[in-house]
Design a protein around this motif. Structure first.
Motif, PDB file in Angstrom:
ATOM      1  N   MET A  49       0.995  -1.187  -0.032  1.00  0.00           N
ATOM      2  CA  MET A  49       0.053  -0.018   0.066  1.00  0.00           C
ATOM      3  C   MET A  49       0.784   1.323   0.141  1.00  0.00           C
ATOM      4  O   MET A  49       1.828   1.333   0.667  1.00  0.00           O
ATOM      5  CB  MET A  49      -0.808   0.059   1.255  1.00  0.00           C
ATOM      6  CG  MET A  49      -1.594   1.176   1.193  1.00  0.00           C
ATOM      7  SD  MET A  49      -3.306   0.913   2.415  1.00  0.00           S
ATOM      8  CE  MET A  49      -2.121   0.598   3.972  1.00  0.00           C
ATOM      9  N   ARG A  50       0.412   2.115  -0.799  1.00  0.00           N
ATOM     10  CA  ARG A  50       1.382   3.465  -0.835  1.00  0.00           C
ATOM     11  C   ARG A  50       0.354   4.512  -1.049  1.00  0.00           C
ATOM     12  O   ARG A  50      -0.651   4.344  -1.701  1.00  0.00           O
ATOM     13  CB  ARG A  50       2.483   3.193  -1.956  1.00  0.00           C
ATOM     14  CG  ARG A  50       2.042   3.415  -3.362  1.00  0.00           C
ATOM     15  CD  ARG A  50       3.193   3.478  -4.275  1.00  0.00           C
ATOM     16  NE  ARG A  50       3.045   4.012  -5.599  1.00  0.00           N
ATOM     17  CZ  ARG A  50       2.495   2.994  -6.610  1.00  0.00           C
ATOM     18  NH1 ARG A  50       2.278   1.759  -6.299  1.00  0.00           N
ATOM     19  NH2 ARG A  50       2.248   3.566  -7.724  1.00  0.00           N
ATOM     20  N   ILE A  51       0.842   5.671  -1.084  1.00  0.00           N
ATOM     21  CA  ILE A  51       0.010   7.100  -1.446  1.00  0.00           C
ATOM     22  C   ILE A  51       1.168   7.805  -2.265  1.00  0.00           C
ATOM     23  O   ILE A  51       2.263   8.199  -2.020  1.00  0.00           O
ATOM     24  CB  ILE A  51      -0.499   7.900  -0.464  1.00  0.00           C
ATOM     25  CG1 ILE A  51      -1.453   7.066   0.394  1.00  0.00           C
ATOM     26  CG2 ILE A  51      -0.976   9.171  -0.705  1.00  0.00           C
ATOM     27  CD1 ILE A  51      -2.122   7.652   1.712  1.00  0.00           C
ATOM     28  N   ASP A  52       0.373   8.293  -3.489  1.00  0.00           N
ATOM     29  CA  ASP A  52       1.223   9.136  -4.421  1.00  0.00           C
ATOM     30  C   ASP A  52       0.553  10.428  -4.307  1.00  0.00           C
ATOM     31  O   ASP A  52      -0.593  10.543  -4.413  1.00  0.00           O
ATOM     32  CB  ASP A  52       1.243   8.700  -5.933  1.00  0.00           C
ATOM     33  CG  ASP A  52       2.341   7.501  -5.970  1.00  0.00           C
ATOM     34  OD1 ASP A  52       3.052   7.006  -5.036  1.00  0.00           O
ATOM     35  OD2 ASP A  52       2.259   6.846  -7.132  1.00  0.00           O
ATOM     36  N   GLY A  53       1.437  11.672  -4.333  1.00  0.00           N
ATOM     37  CA  GLY A  53       0.976  12.944  -3.986  1.00  0.00           C
ATOM     38  C   GLY A  53       1.210  13.785  -5.290  1.00  0.00           C
ATOM     39  O   GLY A  53       2.567  13.406  -6.006  1.00  0.00           O
ATOM     40  N   THR A  69      -3.573   9.864  -4.389  1.00  0.00           N
ATOM     41  CA  THR A  69      -3.982   8.495  -4.830  1.00  0.00           C
ATOM     42  C   THR A  69      -3.620   7.512  -3.964  1.00  0.00           C
ATOM     43  O   THR A  69      -2.155   7.355  -3.697  1.00  0.00           O
ATOM     44  CB  THR A  69      -3.586   8.485  -6.287  1.00  0.00           C
ATOM     45  OG1 THR A  69      -4.045   9.459  -7.112  1.00  0.00           O
ATOM     46  CG2 THR A  69      -4.380   7.140  -6.800  1.00  0.00           C
ATOM     47  N   LEU A  70      -4.443   6.512  -3.427  1.00  0.00           N
ATOM     48  CA  LEU A  70      -3.967   5.455  -2.642  1.00  0.00           C
ATOM     49  C   LEU A  70      -4.113   4.247  -3.597  1.00  0.00           C
ATOM     50  O   LEU A  70      -4.994   3.954  -4.296  1.00  0.00           O
ATOM     51  CB  LEU A  70      -5.010   5.228  -1.711  1.00  0.00           C
ATOM     52  CG  LEU A  70      -5.010   3.991  -0.468  1.00  0.00           C
ATOM     53  CD1 LEU A  70      -3.605   4.112   0.074  1.00  0.00           C
ATOM     54  CD2 LEU A  70      -6.041   4.059   0.312  1.00  0.00           C
ATOM     55  N   TYR A  71      -2.802   3.349  -3.533  1.00  0.00           N
ATOM     56  CA  TYR A  71      -2.680   2.330  -4.379  1.00  0.00           C
ATOM     57  C   TYR A  71      -2.626   1.034  -3.169  1.00  0.00           C
ATOM     58  O   TYR A  71      -1.856   1.007  -2.113  1.00  0.00           O
ATOM     59  CB  TYR A  71      -1.408   2.375  -5.058  1.00  0.00           C
ATOM     60  CG  TYR A  71      -1.265   3.160  -6.310  1.00  0.00           C
ATOM     61  CD1 TYR A  71      -1.663   2.930  -7.498  1.00  0.00           C
ATOM     62  CD2 TYR A  71      -1.117   4.725  -5.937  1.00  0.00           C
ATOM     63  CE1 TYR A  71      -1.812   3.884  -8.563  1.00  0.00           C
ATOM     64  CE2 TYR A  71      -1.210   5.722  -7.016  1.00  0.00           C
ATOM     65  CZ  TYR A  71      -1.513   5.169  -8.304  1.00  0.00           C
ATOM     66  OH  TYR A  71      -1.528   6.026  -9.408  1.00  0.00           O
ATOM     67  N   VAL A 115      -7.172   2.594  -5.497  1.00  0.00           N
ATOM     68  CA  VAL A 115      -8.327   2.062  -4.749  1.00  0.00           C
ATOM     69  C   VAL A 115      -8.965   3.326  -4.225  1.00  0.00           C
ATOM     70  O   VAL A 115     -10.026   3.311  -3.555  1.00  0.00           O
ATOM     71  CB  VAL A 115      -8.035   1.318  -3.891  1.00  0.00           C
ATOM     72  CG1 VAL A 115      -7.284  -0.035  -4.361  1.00  0.00           C
ATOM     73  CG2 VAL A 115      -7.049   1.400  -2.698  1.00  0.00           C
ATOM     74  N   GLY A 116      -8.222   4.657  -3.943  1.00  0.00           N
ATOM     75  CA  GLY A 116      -8.844   5.770  -3.568  1.00  0.00           C
ATOM     76  C   GLY A 116      -8.266   6.994  -3.818  1.00  0.00           C
ATOM     77  O   GLY A 116      -7.044   6.809  -4.296  1.00  0.00           O
ATOM     78  N   VAL A 117      -8.957   8.196  -3.814  1.00  0.00           N
ATOM     79  CA  VAL A 117      -8.494   9.215  -4.040  1.00  0.00           C
ATOM     80  C   VAL A 117      -8.878  10.389  -3.356  1.00  0.00           C
ATOM     81  O   VAL A 117     -10.168  10.490  -2.763  1.00  0.00           O
ATOM     82  CB  VAL A 117      -8.679   9.804  -5.585  1.00  0.00           C
ATOM     83  CG1 VAL A 117     -10.154   9.761  -5.856  1.00  0.00           C
ATOM     84  CG2 VAL A 117      -7.801  11.106  -5.919  1.00  0.00           C
ATOM     85  N   CYS A 118      -7.774  11.363  -3.076  1.00  0.00           N
ATOM     86  CA  CYS A 118      -8.370  12.575  -2.172  1.00  0.00           C
ATOM     87  C   CYS A 118      -7.977  13.838  -2.709  1.00  0.00           C
ATOM     88  O   CYS A 118      -6.611  14.037  -2.973  1.00  0.00           O
ATOM     89  CB  CYS A 118      -7.860  12.362  -0.667  1.00  0.00           C
ATOM     90  SG  CYS A 118      -8.276  13.893   0.533  1.00  0.00           S
ATOM     91  N   ARG A 119      -8.803  14.691  -2.990  1.00  0.00           N
ATOM     92  CA  ARG A 119      -8.422  15.908  -3.887  1.00  0.00           C
ATOM     93  C   ARG A 119      -8.754  17.115  -2.952  1.00  0.00           C
ATOM     94  O   ARG A 119      -9.786  17.301  -2.180  1.00  0.00           O
ATOM     95  CB  ARG A 119      -9.090  15.952  -5.059  1.00  0.00           C
ATOM     96  CG  ARG A 119      -8.833  15.122  -6.006  1.00  0.00           C
ATOM     97  CD  ARG A 119      -9.469  15.279  -7.525  1.00  0.00           C
ATOM     98  NE  ARG A 119      -9.605  13.931  -8.190  1.00  0.00           N
ATOM     99  CZ  ARG A 119      -8.530  13.673  -8.808  1.00  0.00           C
ATOM    100  NH1 ARG A 119      -7.564  14.327  -8.882  1.00  0.00           N
ATOM    101  NH2 ARG A 119      -8.801  12.537  -9.480  1.00  0.00           N
ATOM    102  N   LEU A 155      -6.445   6.960   4.195  1.00  0.00           N
ATOM    103  CA  LEU A 155      -6.258   8.055   3.199  1.00  0.00           C
ATOM    104  C   LEU A 155      -6.562   9.379   3.869  1.00  0.00           C
ATOM    105  O   LEU A 155      -5.943  10.330   3.581  1.00  0.00           O
ATOM    106  CB  LEU A 155      -7.193   7.553   2.068  1.00  0.00           C
ATOM    107  CG  LEU A 155      -7.091   8.878   0.820  1.00  0.00           C
ATOM    108  CD1 LEU A 155      -5.720   8.968   0.450  1.00  0.00           C
ATOM    109  CD2 LEU A 155      -8.102   8.587  -0.042  1.00  0.00           C
ATOM    110  N   LEU A 156      -7.523   9.404   4.555  1.00  0.00           N
ATOM    111  CA  LEU A 156      -7.983  10.889   5.100  1.00  0.00           C
ATOM    112  C   LEU A 156      -7.026  11.067   6.136  1.00  0.00           C
ATOM    113  O   LEU A 156      -6.580  12.400   6.150  1.00  0.00           O
ATOM    114  CB  LEU A 156      -9.265  10.402   5.929  1.00  0.00           C
ATOM    115  CG  LEU A 156      -9.957  11.845   6.416  1.00  0.00           C
ATOM    116  CD1 LEU A 156      -9.883  13.271   5.393  1.00  0.00           C
ATOM    117  CD2 LEU A 156     -11.400  11.843   7.006  1.00  0.00           C
TER     118      LEU A 156
END
Length: 302
Positions: A1-5, A15-17, A23-27, A55-56
């Motif tokens: 699991m990782r998050i790219d910004g 974006t959560l991978y 699998v998820g996105v936060c804008r 993610l949050l």
């Protein structure tokens, strides 16, 4: 699991991978004084597994939601599950949107910083007589600004290294001189009436050997030297501790030292937290009075 910004201007997308798949996105929109949560989505097949919380939480970390005063806003949730997620992280309904406000709980050191920030001018000469891990030194460097200067001392090499590393990481290294020395030797590094402020944070070095701590044998000479080094109108700040490895001997000795200072030369404040434990940290301030016949001093650096 990782998050790219990815950031473009005032907008940040996270974006959560999971297993190489998004699998998820936060804008978010980084507005002045506020962060707006514009879009938050977790793929339906991955919901209910904690990925939304993760993610949050990372989005709040990335936008200062846990380390400073902050304000985050979100649109009204579309489901009870979304509402539960927002509530979990401190959001609440407020006039058509949901808001999350955070103000750090007041601490003894926080009170010292607030007090000093209200009295000190950019461009001054400030001293951190017990630099420890560098928190006070970095604070003083930010107050001093690029035209000011800061002197930081600590008897432990580990503290000196930690402070230098912190200042480098925060881009403040050019403002401060960090020296390994006992604070009782303070007068060797600064002349009489030269400093606008001297800060002490007594006790032991967090994260180091708690058997090494400050004692009245060095602290009282250091305080005496600091008062000579202060300019008229300057302020000495000290946080006193008791109940730990060093007991209450130093705190009692320093309180006695402060109580004996002559009123015609100093104003002394001891700021007790009335509903905290008796062993809670005690922030103290010593204000060095102006001579009645002295001209009003200009801020340092002018």
């Amino acid at each position: 699991m990782r998050i790219d910004g990815h950031r473009e201007g005032e907008r940040l997308a996270l974006t959560l991978y999971k297993e190489q798949q998004p699998v998820g996105v936060c804008r978010l929109r980084l507005a002045p004084g506020r962060v707006d949560l514009e879009e938050f989505f977790i793929d339906e097949s991955w919901r209910g597994r904690g990925y939304g919380s993760y993610l949050l939480k990372q989005a709040l970390h990335a936008t200062g939601g846990f380390c400073a005063c902050s304000l985050h806003a979100a649109p009204p949730p579309e489901s009870e599950a979304a509402a539960a997620l927002l509530r979990k992280f401190g959001f609440a309904p407020a006039g058509g949107i949901w808001l999350r406000r955070r103000a750090p709980e007041l601490s003894a050191v926080g009170l010292v910083h607030e007090f000093l920030a209200s009295r000190l001018c950019t461009g001054g000469f400030f001293i951190d007589a017990t630099c420890g891990n560098g928190h006070d030194t970095a604070f003083l460097c930010r107050l001093a600004g690029p035209v000011g200067k800061v002197l930081a001392l600590d008897v432990q090499q580990k503290a000196v290294e930690a402070t230098r590393a912190r200042l480098e990481a925060e881009g403040l290294a050019s403002i401060a001189r960090v020296v390994q020395a006992d604070h009782a030797r303070l007068a060797q590094f600064a002349g009489p009436a030269s400093a606008d402020c001297v800060v002490f944070n007594f006790g032991y070095l967090p994260g180091a050997d708690h058997a090494l701590f400050t004692t009245p044998a060095s602290s009282l000479p250091a305080l005496s030297a600091a008062l000579d080094i202060l300019k008229p109108g300057g302020v000495l700040a000290a946080c006193l501790y008791s109940g730990g490895p060093n007991g209450d001997g130093e705190r009692n000795a320093v309180e006695g030292f402060f109580a004996a200072l002559p009123l015609e030369r100093y104003t002394v404040l001891a700021c007790r937290f009335a509903n905290w434990a008796p062993t809670a940290p005690l922030p103290c301030f010593v204000l060095k009075k102006q001579s009645k016949n002295a001209p009003f001093p200009l801020p340092s650096g002018l």
